[in-house]
Structure formats: C-alpha cells, structure tokens
Design a protein around this motif. Structure first.
Motif, PDB file in Angstrom:
ATOM      1  N   GLY A  11     -25.075   0.692  91.498  1.00 23.06           N
ATOM      2  CA  GLY A  11     -26.250  -0.077  91.106  1.00 23.06           C
ATOM      3  C   GLY A  11     -27.192   0.736  90.253  1.00 23.06           C
ATOM      4  N   PRO A  12     -28.321   0.150  89.894  1.00 22.04           N
ATOM      5  CA  PRO A  12     -29.257   0.811  88.998  1.00 22.04           C
ATOM      6  C   PRO A  12     -29.782   2.144  89.530  1.00 22.04           C
ATOM      7  N   THR A  13     -29.831   2.291  90.831  1.00 18.82           N
ATOM      8  CA  THR A  13     -30.306   3.541  91.422  1.00 18.82           C
ATOM      9  C   THR A  13     -29.210   4.595  91.450  1.00 18.82           C
ATOM     10  N   SER A  14     -27.987   4.185  91.742  1.00 21.68           N
ATOM     11  CA  SER A  14     -26.907   5.161  91.896  1.00 21.68           C
ATOM     12  C   SER A  14     -26.335   5.645  90.564  1.00 21.68           C
ATOM     13  N   ALA A  49     -17.462   7.706  94.323  1.00 19.48           N
ATOM     14  CA  ALA A  49     -18.443   6.798  93.722  1.00 19.48           C
ATOM     15  C   ALA A  49     -18.376   6.871  92.194  1.00 19.48           C
ATOM     16  N   TYR A  50     -18.209   8.082  91.651  1.00 19.47           N
ATOM     17  CA  TYR A  50     -18.121   8.230  90.191  1.00 19.47           C
ATOM     18  C   TYR A  50     -16.873   7.535  89.655  1.00 19.47           C
ATOM     19  N   ARG A  51     -15.778   7.660  90.357  1.00 19.82           N
ATOM     20  CA  ARG A  51     -14.548   6.971  89.931  1.00 19.82           C
ATOM     21  C   ARG A  51     -14.748   5.461  89.921  1.00 19.82           C
ATOM     22  N   ARG A  52     -15.434   4.959  90.934  1.00 17.54           N
ATOM     23  CA  ARG A  52     -15.713   3.516  90.987  1.00 17.54           C
ATOM     24  C   ARG A  52     -16.598   3.127  89.805  1.00 17.54           C
ATOM     25  N   LEU A  53     -17.597   3.939  89.515  1.00 17.44           N
ATOM     26  CA  LEU A  53     -18.449   3.677  88.365  1.00 17.44           C
ATOM     27  C   LEU A  53     -17.608   3.597  87.096  1.00 17.44           C
ATOM     28  N   MET A  54     -16.675   4.537  86.922  1.00 21.45           N
ATOM     29  CA  MET A  54     -15.844   4.549  85.721  1.00 21.45           C
ATOM     30  C   MET A  54     -14.883   3.355  85.680  1.00 21.45           C
ATOM     31  N   GLU A  55     -14.408   2.917  86.850  1.00 25.08           N
ATOM     32  CA  GLU A  55     -13.564   1.720  86.892  1.00 25.08           C
ATOM     33  C   GLU A  55     -14.356   0.499  86.431  1.00 25.08           C
ATOM     34  N   LYS A 118     -13.300  -7.158  93.699  1.00 30.57           N
ATOM     35  CA  LYS A 118     -14.165  -6.287  94.506  1.00 30.57           C
ATOM     36  C   LYS A 118     -15.417  -5.859  93.748  1.00 30.57           C
ATOM     37  N   ILE A 119     -15.415  -6.051  92.445  1.00 32.71           N
ATOM     38  CA  ILE A 119     -16.591  -5.705  91.647  1.00 32.71           C
ATOM     39  C   ILE A 119     -17.596  -6.842  91.777  1.00 32.71           C
ATOM     40  N   THR A 120     -18.759  -6.516  92.323  1.00 31.97           N
ATOM     41  CA  THR A 120     -19.772  -7.555  92.509  1.00 31.97           C
ATOM     42  C   THR A 120     -20.490  -7.838  91.191  1.00 31.97           C
ATOM     43  N   PRO A 121     -21.046  -9.035  91.060  1.00 33.53           N
ATOM     44  CA  PRO A 121     -21.827  -9.331  89.849  1.00 33.53           C
ATOM     45  C   PRO A 121     -22.984  -8.345  89.663  1.00 33.53           C
ATOM     46  N   GLN A 122     -23.565  -7.879  90.771  1.00 34.02           N
ATOM     47  CA  GLN A 122     -24.666  -6.921  90.686  1.00 34.02           C
ATOM     48  C   GLN A 122     -24.189  -5.587  90.115  1.00 34.02           C
ATOM     49  N   GLU A 123     -23.005  -5.141  90.541  1.00 28.45           N
ATOM     50  CA  GLU A 123     -22.453  -3.895  90.016  1.00 28.45           C
ATOM     51  C   GLU A 123     -22.139  -4.040  88.529  1.00 28.45           C
ATOM     52  N   GLN A 128     -23.518  -2.762  82.990  1.00 29.95           N
ATOM     53  CA  GLN A 128     -23.814  -3.324  81.661  1.00 29.95           C
ATOM     54  C   GLN A 128     -25.171  -2.827  81.168  1.00 29.95           C
ATOM     55  N   GLN A 129     -26.151  -2.817  82.043  1.00 32.02           N
ATOM     56  CA  GLN A 129     -27.498  -2.377  81.669  1.00 32.02           C
ATOM     57  C   GLN A 129     -27.577  -0.866  81.450  1.00 32.02           C
ATOM     58  N   SER A 130     -26.618  -0.124  81.983  1.00 31.36           N
ATOM     59  CA  SER A 130     -26.633   1.340  81.872  1.00 31.36           C
ATOM     60  C   SER A 130     -25.607   1.873  80.883  1.00 31.36           C
ATOM     61  N   LEU A 131     -25.028   1.011  80.069  1.00 34.71           N
ATOM     62  CA  LEU A 131     -23.976   1.440  79.143  1.00 34.71           C
ATOM     63  C   LEU A 131     -24.411   2.601  78.251  1.00 34.71           C
ATOM     64  N   VAL A 132     -25.622   2.542  77.728  1.00 29.64           N
ATOM     65  CA  VAL A 132     -26.090   3.601  76.834  1.00 29.64           C
ATOM     66  C   VAL A 132     -26.122   4.939  77.574  1.00 29.64           C
ATOM     67  N   ASP A 133     -26.657   4.945  78.792  1.00 25.34           N
ATOM     68  CA  ASP A 133     -26.734   6.187  79.567  1.00 25.34           C
ATOM     69  C   ASP A 133     -25.337   6.699  79.930  1.00 25.34           C
ATOM     70  N   ILE A 134     -24.457   5.802  80.315  1.00 26.85           N
ATOM     71  CA  ILE A 134     -23.094   6.198  80.680  1.00 26.85           C
ATOM     72  C   ILE A 134     -22.383   6.785  79.460  1.00 26.85           C
ATOM     73  N   GLU A 135     -22.482   6.115  78.345  1.00 22.99           N
ATOM     74  CA  GLU A 135     -21.808   6.598  77.143  1.00 22.99           C
ATOM     75  C   GLU A 135     -22.411   7.906  76.642  1.00 22.99           C
ATOM     76  N   ARG A 136     -23.709   8.052  76.775  1.00 24.38           N
ATOM     77  CA  ARG A 136     -24.344   9.319  76.408  1.00 24.38           C
ATOM     78  C   ARG A 136     -23.800  10.439  77.298  1.00 24.38           C
ATOM     79  N   SER A 137     -23.650  10.154  78.568  1.00 24.55           N
ATOM     80  CA  SER A 137     -23.108  11.142  79.506  1.00 24.55           C
ATOM     81  C   SER A 137     -21.663  11.500  79.161  1.00 24.55           C
TER      82      SER A 137
END
Length: 144
Positions: A11-14, A49-55, A118-123, A128-137
C-alpha cells in the motif's frame, strides 16, 4: 501495515519503505556486507514483501489485473484449441503426451489466475500511484 507478515499487503505506506529497504540492501551487498545474526528473519520478510511489490508492479505495467486476467484466459483458449486440434489427429497410444500438456496448461493457467486474483484493487491502485517512485528506484539499481 502488514509488511512483516507472511502475506504482506502492499500500500501507499509500505511502498516507500520497501523501496528504501531495497536500496539499502543493494548498497550493503555492493559493499560486501555480511548479514548479521538476527536480521535474516526480518530481511526475509522484507524480501517477500518486495517481491510481491515487484509482482504487482509487473502486472500494473502490463495493463493491470483485469487486462492480465483477460490475456491469461485468451492465451489458455488459444493454446487449448491448438492442443485439442493436435489431439484429434493422434492415435490413442500417442495422445498421452498432449494430454499431459493440456493438464499442465490448465494447472499453469489456474495458478496464474489465482495469483492475479490475490492482488487487491487497493494494492493495484497504490502501485499505480507509486509508479514514478518505483521506476526511479529501479533506475538507481541499474546505475549503482
């Protein structure tokens, strides 16, 4: 936040936390850091958790959960039709291999659909909202 559970919720916090953790982990690995006793369990949970984020990131980049469900189902239908066509042309003794391929296709498709569901709409929305941060990372990883 359920970041350190066996089934982390993204989520937005994690997301920022996971991206910082991953950057730190990569810096430590580059410095030939050896893992200290006691950090392995927490590190494994963060890694899960990071692997799930990447999935989820991969699914979002490929059009989202619904698009991937539709793509998986379409792939299944095309492959199943092709295998059924081959199966019809084979004599009984030679059918076993194709029947095994059909079972594997069914199993793989079922697994993929379960993973997508298993991917919730919230996840999905958080990623989607963090794409820029993820891609920058991810770009920082390539240049490190």
């Amino acid at each position: 936040m359920q970041l350190l559970s066996n089934s982390p919720v993204i989520g937005p916090t994690s997301i920022p936390l996971l991206l910082r953790w991953w950057q730190q982990r990569k810096r430590l690995a580059a410095a030939r850091y050896s893992v200290q006793p006691g950090t392995v369990s927490a590190d494994a949970n963060y890694l899960r958790a990071y692997r799930r984020l990447m999935e989820i990131y991969s699914v979002v980049k490929a059009g989202g959960v619904q698009a991937q469900i539709e793509a998986s189902q379409a792939f299944f239908e095309r492959e199943m039709a092709a295998l059924q066509q081959v199966l019809e042309t084979l004599p009984d003794p030679a059918r076993e291999h194709v029947e095994q391929e059909i079972r594997e296709l069914e199993s793989a498709t079922r697994w993929r659909l379960e993973q997508l569901q298993k991917i919730t709409p919230q996840e999905e929305a958080a990623v989607q909202q963090s794409l820029v941060d993820i891609e920058r990372s991810l770009m920082q990883l390539q240049s490190a």
